[in-house]
Design an enzyme around this catalytic site. Structure first.
Site, short mmCIF file in Angstrom:
data_model
loop_
_atom_site.label_atom_id
_atom_site.label_comp_id
_atom_site.label_asym_id
_atom_site.label_seq_id
_atom_site.Cartn_x
_atom_site.Cartn_y
_atom_site.Cartn_z
N ASP A 21 -32.18 -5.30 -36.36
CA ASP A 21 -30.87 -5.51 -36.98
C ASP A 21 -29.92 -6.32 -36.10
O ASP A 21 -29.30 -7.29 -36.55
CB ASP A 21 -30.27 -4.12 -37.29
CG ASP A 21 -28.88 -4.22 -37.85
OD1 ASP A 21 -28.74 -4.73 -38.98
OD2 ASP A 21 -27.92 -3.82 -37.15
N HIS A 240 -16.21 1.31 -24.80
CA HIS A 240 -15.25 0.29 -25.24
C HIS A 240 -13.81 0.63 -24.84
O HIS A 240 -13.10 -0.20 -24.26
CB HIS A 240 -15.28 0.11 -26.76
CG HIS A 240 -16.65 -0.22 -27.29
ND1 HIS A 240 -17.50 -1.06 -26.64
CD2 HIS A 240 -17.29 0.16 -28.42
CE1 HIS A 240 -18.62 -1.17 -27.34
NE2 HIS A 240 -18.51 -0.44 -28.42
P1 NAP Z 1 -33.70 -1.97 -34.78
O1 NAP Z 1 -33.19 -2.65 -36.00
O2 NAP Z 1 -34.38 -0.66 -34.91
O3 NAP Z 1 -34.71 -3.00 -34.07
C1 NAP Z 1 -35.56 -2.60 -33.03
C2 NAP Z 1 -36.42 -3.77 -32.62
O4 NAP Z 1 -37.31 -3.35 -31.59
C3 NAP Z 1 -37.29 -4.31 -33.73
O5 NAP Z 1 -37.33 -5.73 -33.63
C4 NAP Z 1 -38.66 -3.75 -33.42
O6 NAP Z 1 -39.62 -4.59 -33.96
C5 NAP Z 1 -38.63 -3.76 -31.90
N1 NAP Z 1 -39.55 -2.81 -31.28
C6 NAP Z 1 -39.66 -1.48 -31.52
N2 NAP Z 1 -40.61 -0.94 -30.75
C7 NAP Z 1 -41.12 -1.95 -30.01
C8 NAP Z 1 -42.15 -2.02 -29.03
N3 NAP Z 1 -42.86 -0.95 -28.66
N4 NAP Z 1 -42.40 -3.22 -28.46
C9 NAP Z 1 -41.70 -4.33 -28.81
N5 NAP Z 1 -40.73 -4.31 -29.74
C10 NAP Z 1 -40.44 -3.13 -30.33
O7 NAP Z 1 -32.55 -1.77 -33.69
P2 NAP Z 1 -31.19 -2.60 -33.54
O8 NAP Z 1 -30.19 -2.01 -34.45
O9 NAP Z 1 -31.48 -4.03 -33.64
O10 NAP Z 1 -30.74 -2.19 -32.07
C11 NAP Z 1 -31.36 -2.74 -30.91
C12 NAP Z 1 -30.59 -2.25 -29.69
O11 NAP Z 1 -29.24 -2.70 -29.77
C13 NAP Z 1 -30.51 -0.74 -29.54
O12 NAP Z 1 -30.48 -0.40 -28.19
C14 NAP Z 1 -29.14 -0.41 -30.15
O13 NAP Z 1 -28.62 0.80 -29.63
C15 NAP Z 1 -28.35 -1.60 -29.69
N6 NAP Z 1 -27.18 -1.90 -30.53
C16 NAP Z 1 -27.34 -2.22 -31.84
C17 NAP Z 1 -26.23 -2.53 -32.61
C18 NAP Z 1 -26.38 -2.94 -34.05
O14 NAP Z 1 -25.35 -3.27 -34.63
N7 NAP Z 1 -27.55 -2.91 -34.63
C19 NAP Z 1 -24.95 -2.50 -32.04
C20 NAP Z 1 -24.82 -2.18 -30.69
C21 NAP Z 1 -25.94 -1.88 -29.95
P3 NAP Z 1 -41.12 -4.18 -34.29
O15 NAP Z 1 -41.05 -2.92 -35.09
O16 NAP Z 1 -41.64 -5.36 -35.01
O17 NAP Z 1 -41.78 -3.98 -32.97
#
Ligand code: NAP
Length: 483
Positions: A21, A240
């Site tokens: 995401d 923040h």
């Molecule tokens: P997400 O949508 O769950 O995406 C997770 C990503 O990690 C996917 O691309 C997944 O792809 C990959 N992944 C999972 N297991 C993996 C593995 N073993 N090896 C390699 N890749 C792997 O999470 P997100 O919302 O993007 O958040 C990512 C980070 O940003 C987190 O730490 C979150 O706390 C932080 N964050 C997010 C937001 C936000 O708005 N979304 C805001 C602030 C902070 P595959 O399943 O294809 O491997």
């Protein structure tokens, strides 16, 4: 005014979690903007990495769809999108296993800046660092970007710091707090340290109090389970709001240089007094019309997790003794807005007749919406009716003053370019994060041991009544959360 674009050095940026995401919503659109304004040099490349079985062509399709979803049509000319996509590759890597690492290593070039963005669940941060290190993919000059949350408490933050530091130096670690990438937040430093106007007044002799508000209109729908384990204190205050407080309260650093700035921020956190239980209010939202509230969204009828916090904080040093800082953040409030309001004391002696409703001088730094700065001043009411006073706001909305294009950048794109430039000023240092947890942990622990439930507040309102009382008992009041 036209934005000056200074191209960065050629780079290979690997985004772990490129299909997730955050990557689709913020990181990739942000990079596209930087590409469009030609900040990305000719041979800069982006490499997506995740477990999904894509090849580069299939991943480019994901990126194209993300841009269609998250970049306005007028901002993405078709040929620019195609040129951007040519810069993108993908490798199928499992952070936990052996798959894909050799392919990743083969893709990386020797003479380019190498940056690895950990946009994955925090439980993978340590593993990724170790993989990059042990496989020799990270060079001594490589950088890693670590997303939030950085730990769940002091203990986990320390463990995470230790894991990262086994493989990387502090100078290679970029811990993101995207609030620091906001134009207004950086302007706060310019305002304080590049002008002689405010600094002489920037102390408890002249400032009555400071209010920091980060209000969100959305609830926790869709991410209730995650949020219920976190709460407003961990999700917003420890990071923040603490960063905003530091920038307001810090001493002028001797240089605008990463460690000089961060040293001063750490001193602020270390000067925070423990918050007395009476000086902190936590709340949970509830929508009485639809009979649904935080606990329903969290899927936990017994939940005591706070979706709102307000507190009075004291910075125990010479500059701020006697000037309280009031912090407030919550979900399902009337509107989405973030601001810092610095409220000045009244003149020591007023020679004019008392003015009904006078609120006095205030410097308001708006982070969202309409990033900008307002200075509330008292002037004479126009007309021949004698010396009556009124208050006006001298308003500088950045869109109007600087042009929309100039500051419309998202915090992420600015911060990613800082990583490539090797500038850590707007990233949190390890000891900074740990100090913030050391301050927040006892407050969270107190709640855990308390029999008191969070106060209920109306969805779409300004927060619990108790938070109003926190101000009223000091003879002050919160600024309004929207109209
Ligand atoms: P997400 O949508 O769950 O995406 C997770 C990503 O990690 C996917 O691309 C997944 O792809 C990959 N992944 C999972 N297991 C993996 C593995 N073993 N090896 C390699 N890749 C792997 O999470 P997100 O919302 O993007 O958040 C990512 C980070 O940003 C987190 O730490 C979150 O706390 C932080 N964050 C997010 C937001 C936000 O708005 N979304 C805001 C602030 C902070 P595959 O399943 O294809 O491997």
């Amino acid at each position: 005014m036209v934005a000056r674009v200074i191209p960065v050095s050629p780079f290979d940026l690997v985004i772990f979690g490129a299909t997730g995401d955050l990557a689709r919503r913020k990181i990739l659109p942000g990079l596209f903007h930087r590409f469009k304004v030609e900040q990305m040099p000719e041979d800069a490349r982006i490499i997506g990495a995740a477990r999904s079985e894509f090849d580069s062509a299939a991943f480019r399709k994901v990126v194209r769809e993300s841009l269609e979803q998250f970049v306005g049509e007028a901002d993405r000319p078709a040929n620019t999108v195609e040129q951007f996509l040519e810069r993108i590759d993908y490798v199928n890597v499992d952070a936990m296993g052996d798959k894909g690492w050799d392919a990743l290593s083969d893709l990386l070039r020797e003479d380019k800046v190498r940056a690895f963005y950990f946009s994955v669940t925090p439980s993978l941060f340590g593993t990724l660092a170790e993989q990059l290190h042990k496989r020799g993919i990270a060079t001594p000059e490589s950088r890693i970007v670590v997303e939030k949350p950085f730990g769940h408490d002091l203990e986990t933050a320390k463990a995470l710091n230790a894991d990262l530091l086994k493989c990387f130096n502090e100078e290679q670690i970029y811990r993101i707090d995207h609030y620091l990438g906001k134009e207004t937040v950086q302007n706060l430093m310019a305002l304080r340290f590049a002008n002689s106007l405010f600094e002489p007044l920037w102390n408890s002799t002249h400032i009555d109090h400071v209010q920091i508000t980060v209000a969100e209109s959305l609830g926790v729908e869709g991410r209730g389970e995650y949020y219920d384990n976190s709460g407003a204190m961990r999700d917003m205050v420890q990071n923040h709001l603490m960063q905003l407080l530091c920038l307001i309260a810090m001493e002028p650093p001797s240089r605008f240089e990463p460690n000089a700035v961060r040293d001063e921020k750490v001193k602020v956190i270390e000067a925070l007094e423990p918050v007395a239980p009476d000086d902190i209010v936590r709340g949970q939202y509830y929508d009485w019309n639809n009979r649904v509230g935080y606990k329903d969204h969290a899927g936990n009828p017994e939940s005591r997790t706070e979706s709102f916090v307000a507190m009075k904080v004291a910075v125990a040093n010479w500059r701020w003794a006697g000037t309280p800082f009031y912090l407030r953040t919550g979900k399902k409030l009337r509107t989405r807005m973030s601001e810092i309001a610095v409220i000045f004391r009244d003149p020591p002696h007023m020679i004019f007749p008392k003015m009904e409703g006078r609120r006095g001088n205030a410097l308001v730094i708006r982070l969202q919406p309409d990033e900008g700065i307002t200075l509330r001043t008292t002037i004479k009411e126009p007309g021949p009716g004698g010396m009556r006073l009124t208050e006006v706001a001298m308003d500088m909305t950045f869109d109007d003053a600087l042009g929309e294009d100039l500051h419309a950048q998202d915090a992420y794109e600015r911060l990613i370019m800082d990583v490539i430039r090797g500038d850590q000023t707007l990233f949190m240092r390890g000891d900074e994060v740990e100090s913030a947890w050391a301050w927040a942990d006892p407050l969270i622990e107190n709640w855990k041991n308390s029999t008191q439930r969070p106060a209920s507040y109306d969805s779409g309102g300004s927060g619990p009544e108790e938070s109003m009382m926190l101000m009223h008992q000091d003879g002050r009041r919160w600024r309004s959360v929207g109209q």
